[in-house]
Design a protein around this motif. Structure first.
Motif, PDB file in Angstrom:
ATOM      1  N   SER A   1       0.846  -1.186   0.000  1.00  0.00           N
ATOM      2  CA  SER A   1       0.000   0.000   0.000  1.00  0.00           C
ATOM      3  C   SER A   1       0.884   1.239   0.000  1.00  0.00           C
ATOM      4  N   VAL A   2       0.345   2.337  -0.498  1.00  0.00           N
ATOM      5  CA  VAL A   2       1.075   3.604  -0.537  1.00  0.00           C
ATOM      6  C   VAL A   2       0.160   4.695  -0.006  1.00  0.00           C
ATOM      7  N   THR A   3       0.785   5.786   0.427  1.00  0.00           N
ATOM      8  CA  THR A   3       0.037   6.966   0.862  1.00  0.00           C
ATOM      9  C   THR A   3       0.517   8.160   0.059  1.00  0.00           C
ATOM     10  N   LEU A   4      -0.411   8.878  -0.537  1.00  0.00           N
ATOM     11  CA  LEU A   4      -0.085  10.069  -1.313  1.00  0.00           C
ATOM     12  C   LEU A   4      -0.498  11.312  -0.522  1.00  0.00           C
ATOM     13  N   TYR A   5       0.255  12.393  -0.703  1.00  0.00           N
ATOM     14  CA  TYR A   5       0.005  13.596   0.095  1.00  0.00           C
ATOM     15  C   TYR A   5      -0.199  14.858  -0.741  1.00  0.00           C
ATOM     16  N   LYS A   6       0.256  14.849  -1.981  1.00  0.00           N
ATOM     17  CA  LYS A   6       0.250  16.076  -2.770  1.00  0.00           C
ATOM     18  C   LYS A   6      -1.037  16.197  -3.570  1.00  0.00           C
ATOM     19  N   ALA A   7      -1.899  17.156  -3.138  1.00  0.00           N
ATOM     20  CA  ALA A   7      -3.125  17.442  -3.877  1.00  0.00           C
ATOM     21  C   ALA A   7      -3.118  18.857  -4.445  1.00  0.00           C
ATOM     22  N   VAL A   8      -2.229  19.716  -3.959  1.00  0.00           N
ATOM     23  CA  VAL A   8      -2.013  21.106  -4.372  1.00  0.00           C
ATOM     24  C   VAL A   8      -3.170  22.001  -3.939  1.00  0.00           C
ATOM     25  N   ASN A   9      -4.359  21.804  -4.538  1.00  0.00           N
ATOM     26  CA  ASN A   9      -5.506  22.632  -4.174  1.00  0.00           C
ATOM     27  C   ASN A   9      -6.794  21.844  -4.375  1.00  0.00           C
ATOM     28  N   SER A  10      -7.932  22.545  -4.279  1.00  0.00           N
ATOM     29  CA  SER A  10      -9.225  21.855  -4.263  1.00  0.00           C
ATOM     30  C   SER A  10      -9.586  21.207  -5.590  1.00  0.00           C
ATOM     31  N   THR A  11      -8.922  21.589  -6.676  1.00  0.00           N
ATOM     32  CA  THR A  11      -9.212  20.945  -7.961  1.00  0.00           C
ATOM     33  C   THR A  11      -8.479  19.622  -8.108  1.00  0.00           C
ATOM     34  N   GLY A  12      -7.581  19.336  -7.168  1.00  0.00           N
ATOM     35  CA  GLY A  12      -6.899  18.050  -7.161  1.00  0.00           C
ATOM     36  C   GLY A  12      -5.647  18.032  -8.014  1.00  0.00           C
ATOM     37  N   PHE A  13      -4.863  16.977  -7.823  1.00  0.00           N
ATOM     38  CA  PHE A  13      -3.602  16.813  -8.546  1.00  0.00           C
ATOM     39  C   PHE A  13      -3.530  15.380  -9.056  1.00  0.00           C
ATOM     40  N   ALA A  14      -3.188  15.234 -10.344  1.00  0.00           N
ATOM     41  CA  ALA A  14      -3.182  13.910 -10.977  1.00  0.00           C
ATOM     42  C   ALA A  14      -1.904  13.147 -10.654  1.00  0.00           C
ATOM     43  N   GLY A  52      10.477  34.991  -0.833  1.00  0.00           N
ATOM     44  CA  GLY A  52      11.525  33.999  -0.585  1.00  0.00           C
ATOM     45  C   GLY A  52      10.983  32.643  -0.205  1.00  0.00           C
ATOM     46  N   GLU A  53       9.693  32.561   0.126  1.00  0.00           N
ATOM     47  CA  GLU A  53       9.075  31.284   0.472  1.00  0.00           C
ATOM     48  C   GLU A  53       8.144  30.844  -0.656  1.00  0.00           C
ATOM     49  N   LEU A  54       8.072  29.525  -0.875  1.00  0.00           N
ATOM     50  CA  LEU A  54       7.244  28.955  -1.928  1.00  0.00           C
ATOM     51  C   LEU A  54       6.372  27.849  -1.346  1.00  0.00           C
ATOM     52  N   PRO A  55       5.155  27.674  -1.883  1.00  0.00           N
ATOM     53  CA  PRO A  55       4.337  26.548  -1.419  1.00  0.00           C
ATOM     54  C   PRO A  55       4.993  25.224  -1.791  1.00  0.00           C
ATOM     55  N   ASP A  56       4.876  24.257  -0.907  1.00  0.00           N
ATOM     56  CA  ASP A  56       5.439  22.924  -1.151  1.00  0.00           C
ATOM     57  C   ASP A  56       4.402  21.887  -0.729  1.00  0.00           C
ATOM     58  N   PRO A  57       3.318  21.765  -1.522  1.00  0.00           N
ATOM     59  CA  PRO A  57       2.242  20.850  -1.142  1.00  0.00           C
ATOM     60  C   PRO A  57       2.732  19.411  -1.079  1.00  0.00           C
ATOM     61  N   GLY A  58       2.128  18.663  -0.157  1.00  0.00           N
ATOM     62  CA  GLY A  58       2.513  17.272   0.022  1.00  0.00           C
ATOM     63  C   GLY A  58       3.565  17.069   1.084  1.00  0.00           C
ATOM     64  N   THR A  59       3.971  18.155   1.768  1.00  0.00           N
ATOM     65  CA  THR A  59       4.971  18.057   2.833  1.00  0.00           C
ATOM     66  C   THR A  59       4.364  18.530   4.145  1.00  0.00           C
ATOM     67  N   VAL A  60       4.987  18.132   5.248  1.00  0.00           N
ATOM     68  CA  VAL A  60       4.500  18.558   6.560  1.00  0.00           C
ATOM     69  C   VAL A  60       4.626  20.067   6.712  1.00  0.00           C
ATOM     70  N   ALA A  61       5.750  20.622   6.267  1.00  0.00           N
ATOM     71  CA  ALA A  61       5.956  22.066   6.380  1.00  0.00           C
ATOM     72  C   ALA A  61       5.006  22.836   5.476  1.00  0.00           C
ATOM     73  N   GLY A  62       4.684  22.267   4.336  1.00  0.00           N
ATOM     74  CA  GLY A  62       3.775  22.923   3.404  1.00  0.00           C
ATOM     75  C   GLY A  62       4.406  24.031   2.603  1.00  0.00           C
ATOM     76  N   LYS A  63       5.676  24.319   2.858  1.00  0.00           N
ATOM     77  CA  LYS A  63       6.358  25.367   2.111  1.00  0.00           C
ATOM     78  C   LYS A  63       7.856  25.157   2.209  1.00  0.00           C
TER      79      LYS A  63
END
Length: 347
Positions: A1-14, A52-63
């Motif tokens: 089994s795997v767990t995915l974390y990166k969805a980016v936003n409400s429209t979803g991520f493929a 200087g900061e960027l979003p980093d979806p799918g991570t605990v920090a989120g950026k």
């Protein structure tokens, strides 16, 4: 089994999966795409993104990245507008489709503004903020505290705090003059009004405010400051030469002639000679560095009383008393006639 974390936003991520097995004619198999959406059930977080900061979806920090200001040392600069993005995310930095309001505060009571309410649209919003008070740990400029903390909060979210270093604006050429009894308050006002607390005090070692005594040494401090009264230790044009003049008619101006600053500060002492308890005398300071003038400043009123009696003065007809002068009088005696009475006056 795997767990995915990166969805980016409400429209979803493929996402898709790739399987590779050696020895087959077609060794690679790619699954059909599946769309991953943010977690709308679990905990929610506030995310603040400064330059200087960027979003980093799918991570605990989120950026990723660190706050980076426009100064050469990447610090932020007092008085300069900063664009900040605020997001409402799930636990993994994916933006939620929410319209909640996020409260933005800083621990600098003089920031502009200290508190604001930012409504989210589809989980995100941006606003401009101005840091006001210098907060730094730079050598020779250390402040307490040495960082400004900006916080995004909502009762339904996990707060986020971001700390930044704020430098004075060394391109601004303002002066501030303080008389003993006054203390600078960086960030508290916009130059040329305010920026200090207290009043001139002839005896700072006792409780009540006292007038000065004619001939007393009066401590005066001149500071190079930016538009928010932050001390500018190293003006970009160099340390200015300072002059101070007074409106006491019986002193020689400039009362402080061309004295150099050190690290943006000049502390010296002056003497005023003439009694003036209302409204009092004022000082005006000017400065020049590299041929460029600094914006001058005028002191608060300095109330001066006569000192203790040390001598007597007698005036004959034709003479007039002049307080604070070297001789104490002007005019010349008028010739009198023998045998005719005339008046003498005490000075």
């Amino acid at each position: 089994s795997v767990t995915l974390y990166k969805a980016v936003n409400s429209t979803g991520f493929a996402h898709n999966f790739v399987a590779t097995v050696g020895g087959f004619t077609n060794p690679t198999y790619i699954t059909p795409e599946l769309t991953l959406y943010p977690d709308t059930v679990g905990p929610k977080k506030v995310r603040l993104l400064l330059p200087g900061e960027l979003p980093d979806p799918g991570t605990v920090a989120g950026k990723s990245g660190t706050p980076t200001g426009p100064a050469a040392d990447t610090h932020f600069i007092a008085g300069q507008s900063v664009s900040i993005t605020v997001d409402g995310t799930d636990s993994w930095g994916n933006i939620l489709d929410v319209s909640d309001t996020i409260d933005i505060t800083t621990d600098d009571a003089y920031d502009s503004p200290v508190t604001r309410n930012v409504p989210l649209t589809e989980g995100t919003s941006s606003f401009n903020h101005i840091f006001i008070t210098e907060r730094t740990s730079d050598a020779g400029e250390v402040t307490t505290p040495n960082v400004t903390t900006i916080t995004g909060s909502n009762i339904l979210y996990t707060d986020q705090n971001v700390t930044v270093t704020v430098d004075d604006d060394d391109t601004v050429r303002n002066l501030q003059i303080l008389v003993q009894g006054e203390t600078p308050v960086p960030g508290s006002d916009v130059w040329p009004a305010g920026g200090k607390t207290g009043v001139p005090d002839g005896d700072t070692g006792t409780g009540p405010i006292e007038n000065f005594i004619a001939g007393q040494n009066i401590t005066v401090t001149v500071r190079a400051v930016d538009n928010y009264y932050n001390l500018v230790e190293s003006p970009i044009v160099g340390q200015p030469l300072i002059q101070v003049t007074a409106d006491d008619p019986n002193i020689t101006n400039p009362i402080v002639p061309s004295a150099p600053m050190t690290n943006g500060v000049l502390t010296t002492s002056i003497q005023l000679r003439t009694r003036n308890v209302f409204p009092g005398w004022v000082l005006v300071t000017t400065g020049v560095a590299s041929g460029l003038g600094f914006n001058n400043d005028t002191s608060a009123n300095i109330k001066v009383e006569a000192g203790a009696m040390t001598q007597l003065q007698i005036l004959v007809p034709g003479e007039t008393p002049v307080q604070g002068s070297g001789t104490g009088k002007v005019g010349a005696p008028i010739t009198q006639t023998a045998g005719i009475q005339f008046n003498l006056a005490p000075g």
